[in-house]
Design a protein around this motif. Sequence first.
Motif, PDB file in Angstrom:
ATOM      1  N   GLY A  46      12.094   2.541   8.058  1.00  0.00           N
ATOM      2  CA  GLY A  46      12.165   3.750   7.264  1.00  0.00           C
ATOM      3  C   GLY A  46      12.368   3.355   5.812  1.00  0.00           C
ATOM      4  N   PHE A  47      12.506   4.345   4.935  1.00  0.00           N
ATOM      5  CA  PHE A  47      12.704   4.043   3.518  1.00  0.00           C
ATOM      6  C   PHE A  47      13.284   5.261   2.826  1.00  0.00           C
ATOM      7  N   LEU A  48      14.036   5.004   1.776  1.00  0.00           N
ATOM      8  CA  LEU A  48      14.635   6.080   1.001  1.00  0.00           C
ATOM      9  C   LEU A  48      13.576   6.782   0.144  1.00  0.00           C
ATOM     10  N   VAL A  49      13.554   8.119   0.228  1.00  0.00           N
ATOM     11  CA  VAL A  49      12.694   8.910  -0.642  1.00  0.00           C
ATOM     12  C   VAL A  49      13.533   9.764  -1.593  1.00  0.00           C
ATOM     13  N   ASP A  50      14.834   9.777  -1.389  1.00  0.00           N
ATOM     14  CA  ASP A  50      15.791  10.393  -2.303  1.00  0.00           C
ATOM     15  C   ASP A  50      17.100   9.621  -2.126  1.00  0.00           C
ATOM     16  N   ALA A  51      18.076   9.916  -2.951  1.00  0.00           N
ATOM     17  CA  ALA A  51      19.310   9.127  -2.937  1.00  0.00           C
ATOM     18  C   ALA A  51      19.956   9.054  -1.561  1.00  0.00           C
ATOM     19  N   ASP A  52      19.842  10.123  -0.775  1.00  0.00           N
ATOM     20  CA  ASP A  52      20.475  10.137   0.545  1.00  0.00           C
ATOM     21  C   ASP A  52      19.534  10.577   1.654  1.00  0.00           C
ATOM     22  N   VAL A  53      18.211  10.470   1.421  1.00  0.00           N
ATOM     23  CA  VAL A  53      17.226  10.911   2.406  1.00  0.00           C
ATOM     24  C   VAL A  53      16.306   9.757   2.792  1.00  0.00           C
ATOM     25  N   VAL A  54      16.244   9.495   4.092  1.00  0.00           N
ATOM     26  CA  VAL A  54      15.397   8.440   4.652  1.00  0.00           C
ATOM     27  C   VAL A  54      14.175   9.071   5.312  1.00  0.00           C
ATOM     28  N   CYS A  55      13.017   8.512   5.063  1.00  0.00           N
ATOM     29  CA  CYS A  55      11.781   8.936   5.709  1.00  0.00           C
ATOM     30  C   CYS A  55      11.403   7.933   6.790  1.00  0.00           C
ATOM     31  N   THR A  56      11.021   8.418   7.958  1.00  0.00           N
ATOM     32  CA  THR A  56      10.536   7.566   9.036  1.00  0.00           C
ATOM     33  C   THR A  56       9.614   8.398   9.918  1.00  0.00           C
ATOM     34  N   CYS A  57       9.156   7.827  11.012  1.00  0.00           N
ATOM     35  CA  CYS A  57       8.302   8.555  11.956  1.00  0.00           C
ATOM     36  C   CYS A  57       9.156   9.300  12.980  1.00  0.00           C
ATOM     37  N   ALA A  58       8.690  10.456  13.396  1.00  0.00           N
ATOM     38  CA  ALA A  58       9.388  11.206  14.439  1.00  0.00           C
ATOM     39  C   ALA A  58       9.451  10.401  15.732  1.00  0.00           C
ATOM     40  N   HIS A  59       8.377   9.662  16.041  1.00  0.00           N
ATOM     41  CA  HIS A  59       8.413   8.897  17.294  1.00  0.00           C
ATOM     42  C   HIS A  59       9.387   7.724  17.219  1.00  0.00           C
ATOM     43  N   VAL A  60       9.665   7.223  16.013  1.00  0.00           N
ATOM     44  CA  VAL A  60      10.679   6.170  15.861  1.00  0.00           C
ATOM     45  C   VAL A  60      12.072   6.746  16.131  1.00  0.00           C
ATOM     46  N   VAL A  61      12.330   7.951  15.637  1.00  0.00           N
ATOM     47  CA  VAL A  61      13.616   8.605  15.912  1.00  0.00           C
ATOM     48  C   VAL A  61      13.788   8.813  17.413  1.00  0.00           C
ATOM     49  N   ALA A  62      12.725   9.268  18.076  1.00  0.00           N
ATOM     50  CA  ALA A  62      12.798   9.472  19.526  1.00  0.00           C
ATOM     51  C   ALA A  62      13.119   8.161  20.244  1.00  0.00           C
TER      52      ALA A  62
ATOM     53  N   PHE B  80       6.171  -1.761  13.127  1.00  0.00           N
ATOM     54  CA  PHE B  80       5.971  -1.412  11.720  1.00  0.00           C
ATOM     55  C   PHE B  80       6.085   0.091  11.461  1.00  0.00           C
ATOM     56  N   SER B  81       6.127   0.911  12.494  1.00  0.00           N
ATOM     57  CA  SER B  81       6.152   2.358  12.291  1.00  0.00           C
ATOM     58  C   SER B  81       7.313   2.770  11.385  1.00  0.00           C
ATOM     59  N   GLY B  82       7.018   3.644  10.441  1.00  0.00           N
ATOM     60  CA  GLY B  82       8.022   4.125   9.506  1.00  0.00           C
ATOM     61  C   GLY B  82       8.126   3.297   8.240  1.00  0.00           C
ATOM     62  N   SER B  83       7.440   2.161   8.179  1.00  0.00           N
ATOM     63  CA  SER B  83       7.525   1.300   6.996  1.00  0.00           C
ATOM     64  C   SER B  83       6.750   1.887   5.821  1.00  0.00           C
ATOM     65  N   PRO B  84       7.296   1.770   4.600  1.00  0.00           N
ATOM     66  CA  PRO B  84       6.554   2.219   3.419  1.00  0.00           C
ATOM     67  C   PRO B  84       5.449   1.224   3.078  1.00  0.00           C
ATOM     68  N   VAL B  85       4.296   1.742   2.720  1.00  0.00           N
ATOM     69  CA  VAL B  85       3.152   0.903   2.337  1.00  0.00           C
ATOM     70  C   VAL B  85       3.061   0.892   0.821  1.00  0.00           C
ATOM     71  N   TRP B  86       3.253  -0.280   0.252  1.00  0.00           N
ATOM     72  CA  TRP B  86       3.274  -0.434  -1.212  1.00  0.00           C
ATOM     73  C   TRP B  86       1.868  -0.681  -1.727  1.00  0.00           C
ATOM     74  N   ASP B  87       1.399   0.172  -2.648  1.00  0.00           N
ATOM     75  CA  ASP B  87       0.092   0.030  -3.298  1.00  0.00           C
ATOM     76  C   ASP B  87       0.267  -0.890  -4.495  1.00  0.00           C
ATOM     77  N   GLU B  88      -0.361  -2.057  -4.440  1.00  0.00           N
ATOM     78  CA  GLU B  88      -0.182  -3.063  -5.489  1.00  0.00           C
ATOM     79  C   GLU B  88      -0.739  -2.603  -6.836  1.00  0.00           C
ATOM     80  N   GLU B  89      -1.786  -1.792  -6.834  1.00  0.00           N
ATOM     81  CA  GLU B  89      -2.394  -1.383  -8.099  1.00  0.00           C
ATOM     82  C   GLU B  89      -1.633  -0.242  -8.766  1.00  0.00           C
ATOM     83  N   GLN B  90      -1.107   0.673  -7.963  1.00  0.00           N
ATOM     84  CA  GLN B  90      -0.388   1.818  -8.533  1.00  0.00           C
ATOM     85  C   GLN B  90       1.103   1.559  -8.724  1.00  0.00           C
TER      86      GLN B  90
END
Length: 247
Positions: free
Chosen positions: A28-44, A166-176
């Motif tokens: 997973g990864f932080l999208v706000d100071a106290d909010v983590v984003c991940t996949c629903a199936h990973v939580v399950a 790898f589910s829930g991992s953030p994908v980093w765009d090297e150009e952006q």
Amino acid sequence: MTAVREQDVLTAALVRIRTVSGAVVGAGFLVDADVVCTCAHVVAQALERSDVPEEPPADAVALDFPLLRDAEGAVPVARATVVTWRWAEDGSGDVALLRLDRPVPGARPVPLVDGTQVWGHGFRVLGYPRGAEQGVWAAGTLRGPQSAGWLQMEAESAARRVSPGFSGSPVWDEEQGGVVGMTVAVQRGDASTTAYLIPSASLVDERVLRPRCPFRGCRSSGRRTRSSSTGARRRPADCATPSAAPC
């Protein structure tokens, strides 16, 4: 943004999702100071469910920040509860936002970037496949969207590809210089180098996150989507197209 700076950003945001017994089931990864984003199936999987529930689970999820260290040199740990739950029959809505139970010193959210015009951009992503709970990096090239709304990505080689864990991992765009989306599935087949991500715009829930979306087309995705019109539950392994499997 230099490569060192980009790595610092990822280091401060990356999360490892665990079961109650401590097994790593995804990322997973932080999208706000106290909010983590991940996949629903990973939580399950973290809650040791055999299926993905229609409604958001009430149980807290165990997680840690594997690339950070606290004042004692230990990996910071936390628990988090679901505040946004998106689940769709084809897996395209496989998103969960979790609220941390406490602040984690040194942890910072990632910048989100546009995922609409990324063909040929390089990417990097960290996952936790079986036998590699400390993490394995994969890299490759972003491609275009497909009908489920996912974005295709191609690893540089089958030896270092996106795989289960790898589910829930953030994908980093090297150009952006930011996170273009969240890893959700891999193409079936031992020799395949193809995987898929959910674009960043589809991760945003404006009821939970402060409006700071840096790209065009940003929209709220806070609606709850059911796994079928009858509300039936589906196993995590069904969270995919026929030729792709959740990772």
